[in-house]
Design an enzyme around this catalytic site. Structure first.
Site, PDB file in Angstrom:
ATOM      1  N   ARG A  53      14.618  90.199  28.552  1.00 58.21           N
ATOM      2  CA  ARG A  53      15.047  91.615  28.002  1.00 58.21           C
ATOM      3  C   ARG A  53      13.831  92.476  28.596  1.00 58.21           C
ATOM      4  NH1 ARG A  53      10.767  92.568  25.849  1.00 58.21           N
ATOM      5  NH2 ARG A  53      11.579  94.407  25.396  1.00 58.21           N
ATOM      6  N   GLY A  54      14.301  93.798  28.510  1.00 60.45           N
ATOM      7  CA  GLY A  54      13.173  94.899  28.910  1.00 60.45           C
ATOM      8  C   GLY A  54      13.641  95.261  30.510  1.00 60.45           C
ATOM      9  N   ALA A  55      13.952  96.471  30.809  1.00 57.75           N
ATOM     10  CA  ALA A  55      14.757  96.944  31.722  1.00 57.75           C
ATOM     11  C   ALA A  55      14.127  96.616  33.196  1.00 57.75           C
ATOM     12  CB  ALA A  55      14.690  98.572  31.970  1.00 57.75           C
ATOM     13  N   ARG A  87      24.329  93.684  31.375  1.00 60.29           N
ATOM     14  CA  ARG A  87      23.724  94.643  30.469  1.00 60.29           C
ATOM     15  C   ARG A  87      24.214  96.125  31.065  1.00 60.29           C
ATOM     16  NH1 ARG A  87      19.559  93.254  26.695  1.00 60.29           N
ATOM     17  NH2 ARG A  87      20.216  95.139  25.845  1.00 60.29           N
ATOM     18  N   ASP A 229      15.231 102.564  29.335  1.00 59.04           N
ATOM     19  CA  ASP A 229      16.265 101.666  29.934  1.00 59.04           C
ATOM     20  C   ASP A 229      16.942 102.609  31.038  1.00 59.04           C
ATOM     21  OD1 ASP A 229      16.740  98.909  28.534  1.00 59.04           O
ATOM     22  OD2 ASP A 229      15.877 100.246  27.526  1.00 59.04           O
ATOM     23  N   ASN A 239      16.753 104.722  25.441  1.00 59.84           N
ATOM     24  CA  ASN A 239      15.791 103.699  25.345  1.00 59.84           C
ATOM     25  C   ASN A 239      16.085 102.837  23.975  1.00 59.84           C
ATOM     26  OD1 ASN A 239      13.182 102.358  25.814  1.00 59.84           O
ATOM     27  ND2 ASN A 239      12.291 103.248  23.959  1.00 59.84           N
ATOM     28  N   LYS A 240      15.405 101.977  23.389  1.00 61.49           N
ATOM     29  CA  LYS A 240      15.656 101.222  22.344  1.00 61.49           C
ATOM     30  C   LYS A 240      16.134 102.156  20.996  1.00 61.49           C
ATOM     31  CE  LYS A 240      16.108  97.573  22.006  1.00 61.49           C
ATOM     32  NZ  LYS A 240      17.578  96.909  22.539  1.00 61.49           N
TER      33      LYS A 240
END
Length: 337
Positions: A53-55, A87, A229, A239-240
């Site tokens: 995970r993480g763009a 995603r 993201d 973003n998150k």
């Protein structure tokens, strides 16, 4: 052929000659377990299942996923499609796949595609280091900062975006304290960012997500530093979940707000934040924790995993090409060409 190692010693993505190794971020920090992927479908499962995970890391993994099917002689279009659907919010995924698709359309074979995936991986690390220096230069001496989610080596090709700025600032002696939010419901801040900060011996304290505004009220905080993201052409940033609340609290308390992301995170075809697709994940991520129910059986849940911070609440966007202060579409287009 191998990609360069992380600048931190943390290597979450490893090309191992004929398959891809991904550190399983779902079980950190309690266990260091690796997921071995040998097809695009397995990489897509790892992305959707949050093993990776993480763009930026998602984009890198997806590029390698295409290589796996190219090496095996499987259908390239099917591989591209399954990865693209894994995603929806992270624009780096689409950016990396389109870059690989363009090369494929020029007649590239599997070897050339592998070289391109490695190049994407190495470029991300170089971008992270450049962003780290640019962002660190914005901080005052002995800065106190808040960060959210995980934006470090685990989320990228190495070093990190927002956490890369924090790493660089610490190395330059410009940082005195980090507060990292826990980041519910997957606890990326409590599990992953905390793990990386301890690894680097950076002074840090974990806070509940809901404690951030109270902390800003009680203590002098210089910057909130987050990743992204997807960034729309007007500067609105996805973003998150919880990032928008941090930005609102920061503006109220006079705390500056920084977004750190590589240029591939900008979507110049996306006019504003309202046009960014926001992924919603299963309700049981909120009603359960590690398989144990924490809410009543009949309780319904809404689980968006990203939110959008308006450009008007952002003081600076840092990418490898430079810093955009008080972002606007004109400034973004001028920097990115």
């Amino acid at each position: 052929m191998t990609a360069s190692s992380s600048a931190t010693g943390i290597r979450p993505i490893i090309w191992a000659d004929d398959h891809l190794k991904l550190i399983d971020q779902r079980v950190l920090p309690n266990e260091e377990r690796w997921v071995d992927c040998r097809s695009a479908a397995e990489v897509a499962d790892a992305i959707h299942g949050m093993a990776v995970r993480g763009a930026p890391a998602i984009g890198i993994a997806a590029a390698y996923g295409l290589v796996l099917d190219a090496l095996a002689g499987r259908d390239y279009e099917a591989a591209d499609r399954v990865l693209m659907e894994s995603r929806p919010t992270a624009v780096n995924l689409r950016w990396a796949l389109l870059r690989m698709r363009e090369l494929k359309s020029q007649g590239a074979d599997a070897k050339a595609l592998l070289a391109e995936a490695i190049r994407i991986h190495e470029e991300d690390l170089a971008q992270n280091l450049a962003m780290g220096e640019a962002g660190a230069a914005l901080l005052p001496p002995n800065a106190v900062v808040i960060t959210h989610c995980n934006t470090g080596a685990l989320a990228t090709g190495g070093h990190g975006t927002a956490l890369g700025v924090i790493r660089s600032a610490w190395a330059r002696g410009r940082l005195s304290q980090v507060y990292n939010g826990e980041t519910r419901p997957w606890l990326q801040g409590a599990r992953l960012t905390a793990w990386e900060l301890l690894y680097e011996k950076i002074p840090a304290r974990l806070i509940a997500d809901g404690a951030a505004a109270h902390l800003m009220q009680r203590e002098k905080i210089d910057w909130v530093i987050v990743g992204a993201d997807r960034i729309a052409v007007n500067g609105d940033t996805a973003n998150k979940i919880g990032t928008y609340a941090l930005a609102v609290a920061a503006r109220h308390h006079g705390v500056k707000f920084m977004v750190v992301a590589p240029s591939g995170t900008f979507d110049l075809n996306c006019p504003n934040g309202a046009a960014i697709p926001i992924e919603e994940r299963p309700p049981n991520e909120l009603t359960e924790f590690r398989g144990s129910r924490i809410a009543p059986e009949a309780m319904q849940a809404w689980n968006p995993v990203f939110d959008v911070t308006p450009a008007s609440l952002i003081d600076a966007i840092v990418c490898e090409r430079g810093v955009i202060e008080q972002p606007t579409e004109q400034k973004i287009r001028a920097l990115l060409g």
